[in-house]
Design an enzyme around this catalytic site. Structure first.
Site, PDB file in Angstrom:
ATOM      1  N   ASN A  64      34.612  98.551 -29.058  1.00  0.00           N
ATOM      2  CA  ASN A  64      35.658  98.035 -28.168  1.00  0.00           C
ATOM      3  C   ASN A  64      35.813  98.864 -26.898  1.00  0.00           C
ATOM      4  O   ASN A  64      36.770  98.677 -26.151  1.00  0.00           O
ATOM      5  CB  ASN A  64      36.999  97.967 -28.905  1.00  0.00           C
ATOM      6  CG  ASN A  64      36.942  97.116 -30.150  1.00  0.00           C
ATOM      7  OD1 ASN A  64      37.124  97.610 -31.258  1.00  0.00           O
ATOM      8  ND2 ASN A  64      36.645  95.833 -29.995  1.00  0.00           N
ATOM      9  N   VAL A  74      38.482 100.132 -22.105  1.00  0.00           N
ATOM     10  CA  VAL A  74      38.977  99.786 -23.440  1.00  0.00           C
ATOM     11  C   VAL A  74      39.309  98.299 -23.496  1.00  0.00           C
ATOM     12  O   VAL A  74      39.961  97.769 -22.598  1.00  0.00           O
ATOM     13  CB  VAL A  74      40.222 100.622 -23.807  1.00  0.00           C
ATOM     14  CG1 VAL A  74      40.704 100.269 -25.211  1.00  0.00           C
ATOM     15  CG2 VAL A  74      39.922 102.102 -23.700  1.00  0.00           C
ATOM     16  N   CYS A  75      38.849  97.658 -24.549  1.00  0.00           N
ATOM     17  CA  CYS A  75      39.174  96.243 -24.766  1.00  0.00           C
ATOM     18  C   CYS A  75      40.199  96.150 -25.898  1.00  0.00           C
ATOM     19  O   CYS A  75      39.881  96.366 -27.064  1.00  0.00           O
ATOM     20  CB  CYS A  75      37.907  95.464 -25.133  1.00  0.00           C
ATOM     21  SG  CYS A  75      38.217  93.733 -25.535  1.00  0.00           S
ATOM     22  N   HIS A  76      41.434  95.865 -25.527  1.00  0.00           N
ATOM     23  CA  HIS A  76      42.503  95.674 -26.511  1.00  0.00           C
ATOM     24  C   HIS A  76      43.487  94.661 -25.936  1.00  0.00           C
ATOM     25  O   HIS A  76      43.773  94.669 -24.737  1.00  0.00           O
ATOM     26  CB  HIS A  76      43.209  96.999 -26.808  1.00  0.00           C
ATOM     27  CG  HIS A  76      44.071  96.952 -28.047  1.00  0.00           C
ATOM     28  ND1 HIS A  76      45.262  96.259 -28.103  1.00  0.00           N
ATOM     29  CD2 HIS A  76      43.897  97.504 -29.282  1.00  0.00           C
ATOM     30  CE1 HIS A  76      45.788  96.381 -29.307  1.00  0.00           C
ATOM     31  NE2 HIS A  76      44.983  97.131 -30.044  1.00  0.00           N
TER      32      HIS A  76
END
EC number: 2.3.2.27
Length: 1297
Positions: A1209, A1216-1218
């Site tokens: 992620n 950051v992928c969230h």
């Protein structure tokens, strides 16, 4: 007395109810009201569910005790019936357990076992039938209804019997078992319930109703349990009406709002019922006069919102907003715009008393500026205040505001000569009264400036659906019908990322922003929805030339191709591994004989006989023929001695029988037909003196055998009988032919012989003969004899019997009637042959027989290895050094191609199938798909176009933000033509420049880039090379190239280098896909300028722009920052919020997270994460930073890892992928929560939404590869301790990797 005034400044002299009703054509409360449509339903059907009553506890009463049976066992414990059961054995009891027998199925069990079974099961463990009570008939069911129960016989009329017995209409009821409807009945108990109590999954209890409104008809599919209120809402959404405006009429009876809590079943609506829908266009009003100002409004009967703090209940669809009877031409589209604009206005003032006062004061001043009546101004100002405070806002206020907004906008538009529905500009007025500009009481509003202010302030701008994925709600936008709605939040589903609130229908819908943007752009003006400030425009160029059909040359493809070729080659040559024998096995004699006959009678035997190397020749023939004649091919390699013998001496013996290529008619196994009488002289041909088969009459009056006279005429033009010159015309003598045939049948003598015989009709010039054969002979033996009689090869004719073709594997004795030979028409044709298998090539013309095939041609021209050659026709140059044509099958007849030039080329019959490797175009399609997926995921403000090129460049899709559907166009691309690479690059640059100049306001700062997916070898015009070089540099167009294959143009790499572009030449499909996941490939806005002098290798990650100075600046703890903050220092709203976040982080400190704040800039934080225990990250620490942009807190802060980290992620650049940084972010989200969520990713990665797909794919593998990759990164980059980080950051000693 002062006059009464109403909206529009109209004065009213008489306000008596009768006069007002007549004046406005309305009805007032308290006056007589004659209802034309009844509203009371004669019969309300009550809901009933009897399911809880039909469940009967099963006990031992359904069994009877019986004697034990020898050799029988209990079906539950498996012990013998005459032995103690498992319970008795465990208690060490020696007593036997009683045997219980079911009265339903007669199966027996231990009583202890079945009593335990009955606690959980109600069916027999052996036959699975349902147990019944003692005394119940096997052919009956028990129905429970309400407080009654009744037994019924199973029959086809069971449902009718139930309805008749209980006195009910079974259309309203269903038979249920365990609260589920049933259609098949068996001996059991059931419940009778109304249809609204149980909804089956197969739609059995659902119904369709046909709604009609204003000549429109719609089918609605609902449940019987749907309430009238839910139905009213569904109808309002279907026909775009206010819910309270909907009038439902069923069976000429209006369904009044008194029934809203009942279900459609309760009032008797059935499947396929017709429901009339009408719209309340005239309402019953209350009249109220305040300070001599009259207002008519719909009473607060159905939507009381006094003292409510819910904005959706205050500003939502209600008939009270309709400004009738004062204004008639207002549509639902107009009202949506008004309500949506007021929704935003209420949200923006956010109960701020000072701001509410400012808004209402400005509203008052603008009404005064445009000369509205002072009494109306006072009421409208108070109503607006109630709305903004959401306090005591009622239907009277709704009427006042809708009429006042309409009137104020209308006056402003008239003053500016604007002709437009006033309420469609409600957002402009809301923006006007919210702005902080001073009201000039001397100057009225300029409409152009009013519209411009909306775009500048952006609060009431109508935003593109594409913008919403990166925006903070609420915002105005458009739905698929181009109605103004409110974007209220982000959905949980990634595919439906935005939530739209329709104020008219008071409903929310999750939608896909990209799909909605495409719909809106197709229906209306693109610029109306595409209002983003673009960061970049990209033109993707895809090579579709012929060379793109070649293999990708990827490592895995090369290995796969090589192994596939070896495997296919081995399989092709598998036949040659067959062990050879000098003498035939008994089981092979028949097949070997057939093969020898096929070999002897082959039209190319003479060609084979003349050639050397007979052993290799035989193997070559076997390889060439194995697909069509696998048995013959096997015999060729298994018994090569026999065929070598044939090729050296033209004869061979098999099983004591000689087979020879040399014809010997005298020794052939056939006899001429004999007759019991001498034939009449008239039956004999004057030329051959033999009985005629096809008698014809010539011009001399004599009858001849047709073949003989035609042969005579080849060299002569005189009569054979008179020697006089005659015409060569002839005609059939059908009568004589019939007489001769009858005579033969009656006079043929069949000689007795030990062998069997068959009559065979040979072609001219041979007569009908009788051939003798053995019991085991098959058609191939017959073919051999025909060869010796006629010399015909096996492919020059076909055999029939009774007009049916004969299978060559059949036994001769199976043929019951005469066999006839049908020779194929034989003529000679000229064929042009161009043999390209030689270095210079040869061309010649061959004259061959009409039945010659491609295979016969290769056998004639080539000496061996026939499978290595292919014959083509129609070959033409198609670009890139490729030729296209049609390859001929070995069995295609040459006569069909006599007017064309055939070319012989070398070919591999064992080449790898196309499906075993990826072509270069296949790879490009996968890369494009991956690129589009990543572009959608990142949601950059990017527009993308698509071009393809082969002989010429083609614009497949214009530059657009709606690029999700481009994949369909790419999937349709196929290879052809040459490679006009630089022509396409030139056209792409021109398209990008044209796009940018079309809207400089939103596109002037957009970067321009080309992504070229090609094999890199240009075969077009060189004149475009310099054009591309100069134009790309002059207009700052970056050119990125991904080269698929081993050959490419170095000049292309030089252009990429000069434009800060990337040139990749991936060696694996994995690396190629990794390239499309690079953030600097998705968007070049953060790309660091660096020049590569060659292609970028797999180990190199192109750098990104980082805030280097801020990373190297001194950072201190949050406590020190707070202590140093001067209370008198004036901070911006952003920094005030950042300061609050610092305090919050101190209060909610995470044990594995250290926070440091830049001493000179509190909007830049440095974060140190310690890896969680029990994870592969446990021994590492990572530095990250948080950068609060100017848009914070409306936009999430920028967060990146600085220390390289391997995580599915987190991308190569630390992004950051969230969801908390994207679709779930709101301005209220705390930084402490964001840090906890990122730490949570280290604990549990989200493999369903990865940035590193390769790592995510191996997450569930048990081979340890996932953990090994992470630990490797930890050991390389993340072994610094938290204390070391503390010292580096505090002393400004941070070092890059």
């Amino acid at each position: 007395m002062e006059q009464i005034v109403t909206f529009g400044g109209i004065t009213i002299d008489n306000v008596s109810p009768d006069h007002i009703q007549q004046l406005y054509s309305v009805k007032l409360n308290g006056t007589s009201n004659n209802e034309e449509i009844p509203t009371e339903f004669p019969n309300i059907i009550q809901s009933v569910c009897s399911c809880d009553k039909h469940v009967v506890e099963l006990t031992m009463d359904v069994f009877k005790l019986v004697d034990t049976t020898e050799n029988s066992s209990c079906a539950i414990c498996r012990y013998q019936e005459n032995e103690p059961c498992i319970e008795h054995k465990s208690s060490e009891s020696n007593t036997k357990c009683p045997i219980a027998q079911s009265v339903s199925c007669s199966h027996s069990f231990h009583a202890c076992c079945i009593s335990r079974w009955l606690h959980t099961k109600k069916t027999c463990p052996l036959c699975n039938i349902e147990w019944q009570l003692i005394g119940a008939n096997n052919d009956s069911v028990v129905i429970y209804f309400d407080d009654k129960n009744q037994e019924f016989k199973l029959s086809d009329n069971l449902v009718e019997d139930i309805g008749r017995q209980f006195g009910i209409d079974m259309d309203n009821y269903i038979v249920c078992k365990n609260k589920s409807p049933v259609t098949e009945y068996k001996n059991s108990t059931y419940a009778l319930c109304t249809r609204d109590r149980h909804n089956s999954q197969n739609g059995q209890t659902n119904l369709k109703i046909i709604c009609e409104f204003d000549s429109k008809t719609e089918n609605l599919f609902i449940k019987y349990s749907t309430t009238i209120e839910e139905l009213r809402k569904l109808v309002s959404q279907t026909f775009d009406l206010f819910k309270d405006q909907v009038k439902l009429i069923y069976n000429n009876i209006e369904i009044s709002k008194d029934f809203d809590n009942l279900t459609v079943f309760n009032i008797g609506i059935k499947n396929d019922s017709n429901l009339a829908v009408e719209c309340y266009k005239s309402f019953t009003y209350d009249m109220e006069i305040t300070n001599n100002f009259m207002v008519l409004y719909v009473p607060d009967t159905f939507n009381t919102t006094n003292s409510s703090n819910n904005i959706q209940s205050v500003v939502s669809g209600s008939i009270a907003w309709i400004p009738q009877p004062f204004i008639d031409n207002v549509t639902n589209k107009d009202l949506r715009c008004l309500l949506s604009s007021l929704y935003i206005l209420v949200k923006k003032v956010n109960l701020n008393t000072e701001l509410i006062q400012s808004v209402t004061d400005r509203f008052e001043k603008y009404m005064e500026l445009y000369g509205m009546h002072y009494r109306q101004i006072k009421l409208a100002k108070d109503s607006l205040r109630c709305l903004l405070e959401m306090n005591h806002f009622n239907n009277k206020d709704r009427m006042i505001l809708s009429c006042t907004f309409y009137e104020l906008i209308d006056r402003i538009q008239r003053d500016n000569n604007i002709n437009k529905n006033p309420l469609l500009s409600s957002n402009l007025i809301c923006n006007l009264i919210l702005s902080d500009k001073q009201v000039n009481e001397q100057t009225k509003i300029n409409w152009k400036f009013l519209a411009k202010d909306v775009r500048i302030t952006k609060v009431f701008n109508i935003y593109s659906p594409l913008v919403l994925t990166n925006s903070v709600p609420p915002l105005l936008t458009l739905n698929k019908n181009l109605d103004v709605v409110v974007f209220t939040g982000k959905g949980k589903d990634v595919s439906l990322p935005i939530i739209l609130y329709d104020t008219l229908t008071n409903s929310e819908t999750d939608v896909n922003a990209a799909e909605l943007g495409k719909i809106v752009s197709d229906k209306g003006d693109l610029m109306m929805v595409d209002d983003r400030i673009y960061e970049e425009a990209i033109m993707v160029c895809i090579d579709t030339s012929n060379s793109m059909s070649k293999a990708s040359d990827f490592d895995e493809d090369i290995k796969l191709k090589r192994s596939s070729i070896i495997e296919t080659k081995n399989r092709f040559y598998e036949i040659l591994k067959t062990e050879s024998h000098s003498s035939p096995q008994e089981s092979d004699i028949r097949q070997l004989t057939n093969t020898i006959i096929w070999f002897i009678t082959h039209p190319n035997f003479e060609d084979w006989y003349r050639k050397l190397y007979s052993q290799e020749l035989i193997r070559s023939i076997a390889c060439f023929e194995q697909k069509v004649y696998p048995n013959f091919a096997m015999m060729l390699v298994k018994y090569p001695w026999f065929f070598n013998k044939l090729l050296t001496s033209k004869k061979v013996v098999v099983n004591n029988t000689w087979y020879s290529f040399i014809r010997n008619e005298s020794n052939s196994n056939y006899n001429e037909t004999k007759y019991s009488k001498e034939p009449l002289q008239e039956f004999l041909c004057p030329i051959s003196h033999e009985i005629m088969e096809h008698p014809v009459v010539a011009k001399d009056g004599f009858t001849y055998e047709k073949s003989n006279i035609l042969k005579w005429f080849e060299n002569k033009s005189t009569s054979p009988m008179t020697n006089e010159k005659i015409s060569k015309k002839i005609c059939d003598n059908k009568v004589l032919k019939s007489i001769i045939r009858d005579w033969k049948e009656n006079n043929t003598v069949i000689e007795q012989s030990d062998k069997l015989s068959v009559t065979i009709k040979l072609p001219d010039p041979w007569n009908e003969t009788v051939i003798h054969y053995n019991e085991t002979d098959n058609i191939w033996d017959l073919i051999y004899q025909i060869y010796h009689i006629t010399g015909l090869s096996h492919d020059q004719y076909k055999l029939t019997s009774n007009y049916w073709a004969i299978d060559k594997s059949s036994l001769i004795k199976q043929i019951s009637s005469k066999i006839k030979i049908h020779p194929f028409e034989k003529k000679m044709v000229d064929v042009k042959i161009c043999d390209k298998t030689y270095f210079f090539g040869t061309e010649n013309t061959m004259t061959v027989s009409s039945f010659y095939t491609v295979g016969n041609l290769l056998y004639k021209l080539k000496s061996r290895k026939y499978h290595r050659y292919a014959v083509w026709y129609g070959l033409k140059d198609s670009g890139d050094g490729f030729q296209r044509g049609t390859i001929l099958s070995p069995h295609d007849k040459l006569i069909d191609y006599s007017e064309m030039t055939l070319e012989i080329h070398s070919s591999n019959r064992y080449k790898t199938p196309k499906g075993n490797h990826l072509s270069r175009l296949d790879v490009v399609k996968k890369l494009f798909d991956a690129y589009i997926n990543r572009s959608i995921a990142y949601s950059f403000n990017t527009a993308i176009g698509l071009m393809s090129f082969s002989d010429k460049s083609v614009l497949e899709c214009a530059i657009s933000p709606f690029y999700e559907s481009f994949r369909e166009k790419v999937n349709e691309l196929d290879t052809s033509g040459a490679t006009a690479l630089y022509e396409c690059l030139k056209d792409s640059i021109e398209n990008l420049i044209e796009w940018k100049n079309a809207d400089l306001e939103n596109r002037s700062k957009a970067k321009l880039r080309i992504i070229c997916l090609t094999d890199g070898k240009d075969t077009g015009l060189d004149k475009f090379k310099n054009t591309v070089k100069h134009k790309s540099q002059y207009h700052n167009v970056t050119i990125d190239c991904i080269l698929i294959g081993s050959d490419y143009d170095n000049y292309l790499g030089k252009i990429g280098e000069k434009t800060n572009g990337y040139v990749f030449n991936p060696s694996t499909i994995k690396y190629a896909l990794d390239i499309m996941e690079l953030e600097t490939m998705i968007s070049s806005t953060n790309r660091k300028t660096i020049f590569y002098h060659n292609t970028i290798d797999e180990k190199t990650i192109p750098p990104i722009i980082n805030p280097t100075k801020k990373l190297h600046a001194k950072a201190i703890s949050p406590m020190e920052i707070i202590s140093k903050t001067n209370e008198n220092t004036k901070l911006s709203q952003k920094l005030i919020r950042v300061q609050r976040e610092i305090v919050d982080v101190m209060k909610n400190q995470h044990p594995d997270i250290d926070v440091y704040i830049n001493e000179q800039d509190i909007s830049f934080w440095k974060i140190v994460f310690k890896g969680p225990d029990s994870t592969p990250y446990k021994n590492g620490t990572w530095l990250a930073y948080i950068q609060f942009t100017e848009e914070y807190p409306n936009i999430a802060p920028n967060i990146r890892f600085v220390t390289p980290i391997k995580h599915c992620n987190i991308n190569n650049y630390g992004r950051v992928c969230h969801s908390i940084l994207d679709r779930n972010y709101t301005p209220n989200v705390k930084i402490s929560l964001i840090l906890q969520c990122i730490y949570g990713l280290l604990l549990n990665p989200d493999v369903n939404d990865p940035l590193d797909t390769n790592l995510a794919m191996i997450y569930y593998d048990a081979n340890g590869l996932y953990e090994a990759q992470i630990i490797d990164y930890v050991n390389k980059f993340a072994l610094k301790s938290r204390e070391e980080w503390n010292q580096e950051l505090a002393k400004n000693q941070f070092k890059n990797w």
